[in-house]
Design an enzyme around this catalytic site. Structure first.
Site, short mmCIF file in Angstrom:
data_model
loop_
_atom_site.label_atom_id
_atom_site.label_comp_id
_atom_site.label_asym_id
_atom_site.label_seq_id
_atom_site.Cartn_x
_atom_site.Cartn_y
_atom_site.Cartn_z
N ASP A 93 -8.46 -1.17 -2.29
CA ASP A 93 -8.17 -1.91 -1.07
C ASP A 93 -8.78 -3.30 -1.23
O ASP A 93 -9.54 -3.56 -2.14
CB ASP A 93 -8.69 -1.17 0.14
CG ASP A 93 -10.21 -1.17 0.18
OD1 ASP A 93 -10.77 -0.75 1.19
OD2 ASP A 93 -10.83 -1.60 -0.80
N ASP A 267 -3.26 7.52 1.92
CA ASP A 267 -4.67 7.74 1.57
C ASP A 267 -5.39 8.11 2.86
O ASP A 267 -5.03 7.58 3.94
CB ASP A 267 -5.30 6.47 0.96
CG ASP A 267 -5.91 5.59 2.05
OD1 ASP A 267 -5.16 4.76 2.62
OD2 ASP A 267 -7.12 5.74 2.34
C1 LIG Z 1 -6.30 0.48 1.46
C2 LIG Z 1 -5.97 -1.00 1.57
O1 LIG Z 1 -6.71 -1.52 2.70
C3 LIG Z 1 -6.73 -2.86 2.88
O2 LIG Z 1 -6.85 -3.59 1.93
N1 LIG Z 1 -6.59 -3.28 4.17
C4 LIG Z 1 -6.39 -2.43 5.18
N2 LIG Z 1 -6.90 -1.19 5.11
C5 LIG Z 1 -6.67 -0.34 6.18
C6 LIG Z 1 -7.26 0.93 6.16
C7 LIG Z 1 -7.05 1.77 7.24
N3 LIG Z 1 -7.53 3.03 7.50
C8 LIG Z 1 -7.02 3.36 8.72
N4 LIG Z 1 -7.25 4.52 9.37
C9 LIG Z 1 -8.19 5.47 8.82
N5 LIG Z 1 -6.22 2.39 9.23
C10 LIG Z 1 -6.24 1.37 8.33
C11 LIG Z 1 -5.66 0.11 8.35
C12 LIG Z 1 -5.89 -0.76 7.28
C13 LIG Z 1 -5.36 -2.07 7.29
O3 LIG Z 1 -4.67 -2.51 8.23
N6 LIG Z 1 -5.63 -2.88 6.24
#
Ligand SMILES: CCOC(=O)Nc1nc2cc3nc(NC)[nH]c3cc2c(=O)[nH]1
Length: 373
Positions: A93, A267
């Site tokens: 991420d 994930d």
């Molecule tokens: C996995 C990639 O994540 C990112 O780079 N940005 C991001 N991550 C999120 C992780 C999230 N986890 C949840 N719920 C458990 N909602 C999420 C949203 C994002 C997001 O908008 N943007």
């Protein structure tokens, strides 16, 4: 073995897709569940076990790894695959979401995010460019753009400004990513719970011609119908022949309903985190092994499972381990939960190929509702 990144659509069933992402480090069968390996480890699991359960790809968190042990250090040690002994694809991420949920004193501006480490208080600046640089240093196969995940509920103009910032950051990340053969950078669709903003975000990101698209800003506490309505709006606005990744999702029911709407990759920390807290995911639904009713139950979690954690240990023993705070409790339940999630994904892949996803989804829901006889 391919030197490029290719997504092939093998079958469809309604809006659901059975596909394959082929990359130099391996092929990802979709729909796919990515176990979360936050700090370079899928907690309480050996990487060989994670692989044996059928995981084709794991997720690493940029935020954690940049703070400790540090991206440059991981690069000096040969990159995250070598460091963590996981030779298959890794998605990282961008760290944006974790910064907003974990870091202290974070400030967000056009430049990026500035924050203090929750570990040692050191101040870090993370621009879109630095986020991509860190993910490259880690050796990430699928890198995510830096984005802003706006907290809901929010005013429409706040959601709009945030979505537009993420779009500008997507452009900067694409430039910073450059040309990394065999690797991909995914854009992240934002837009909160506003369908029109979601479609605008999806269409603008499609214009960047990226290798794949994530749907962010969901699974942040909104009711499931809101999340599903956003998928109904977003998926048709994304390219048919590129993978779609729904971030942070979810429960088995969330996953099934999202696959039915066209999502390919998932994930979630649920199976691993819940396992460490005594919760078992099974085809009969969730079982809380902390509950005293299991104290003398000699049955295994699931006698028909091919996972030893589900098949060979009594609920009484698991209850004992959990109550005693024994490490083996979290290990066995994490093993069971990841096994169940991977078998759920295999079942979905098979059902889409056979054109019987609706019946399969109904049978799954019946099993969960029947509960634990
Ligand atoms: C996995 C990639 O994540 C990112 O780079 N940005 C991001 N991550 C999120 C992780 C999230 N986890 C949840 N719920 C458990 N909602 C999420 C949203 C994002 C997001 O908008 N943007």
């Amino acid at each position: 073995m391919t030197q490029s990144f290719q997504f092939s659509l093998l079958a469809t069933d309604g809006a659901a897709r059975r596909g394959e992402v082929s990359m130099p480090r391996g092929t990802i069968r979709t729909p796919a569940f990515m176990p979360v390996g936050t700090a370079g480890t899928v907690k309480a699991m050996y990487m060989d076990q994670v692989r044996d359960l059928g995981a084709d790809i794991i997720l690493g968190n940029t935020y954690h790894l940049m703070l400790r042990p540090g991206a440059e250090r991981v690069a000096r040690l040969g990159g995250l695959h070598e460091f963590a002994r996981w030779p298959h694809p890794i998605l990282t991420d961008s760290g944006g979401f974790q910064v907003m949920s974990l870091a202290q004193l974070r400030k967000l501006s056009e430049k990026g995010v500035t924050f203090k480490s929750h570990i040692d208080g050191v101040v870090h600046e993370m621009s879109p460019e630095r986020s991509i640089e860190i993910q490259g240093l880690l050796g990430s196969d699928i890198q995510m753009q830096l984005d802003e995940c706006v907290a809901l509920p929010a005013e429409r103009d706040v959601i709009e400004r945030s979505m537009e910032l993420s779009l500008r950051w997507a452009d900067r990340c694409k430039i910073a990513f450059g040309d990394q053969p065999g690797r991909a950078m995914f854009g992240i669709v934002q837009g909160g719970d506003d369908e029109a903003l979601r479609v605008r975000s999806a269409e603008a990101l499609t214009g960047l011609d990226l290798k794949g698209y994530a749907v962010g800003g969901l699974a942040v506490g909104e009711p499931q119908p809101v999340m599903l309505a956003m998928l109904d709006a977003v998926c048709p606005a994304l390219p048919q022949h590129k993978p779609r990744y729904l971030m942070g999702v979810g429960t088995p029911d969330d996953i099934v309903k999202s696959v039915q709407r066209g999502i390919d990759m998932f994930d979630c920390v649920m199976p691993t985190r819940a396992g460490r807290h005594g919760l078992a995911y099974t085809r009969h639904g969730k079982i809380n092994l902390r509950n005293a009713r299991h104290a003398e139950d000699s049955r295994p979690l699931d006698a028909e499972s091919d996972c030893p954690a589900a098949r060979d240990y009594s609920r009484a023993y698991l209850h004992h381990l959990v109550k005693a705070g024994e490490a083996l409790g979290g290990m066995l339940l994490t093993w069971n939960n990841l096994s169940y999630y991977q078998s759920l994904m295999q079942g979905l892949r098979d059902a889409i190929e056979a054109g019987r996803l609706a019946d399969h989804a109904a049978a799954l829901a019946e099993g969960w509702a029947r509960g634990d006889l």
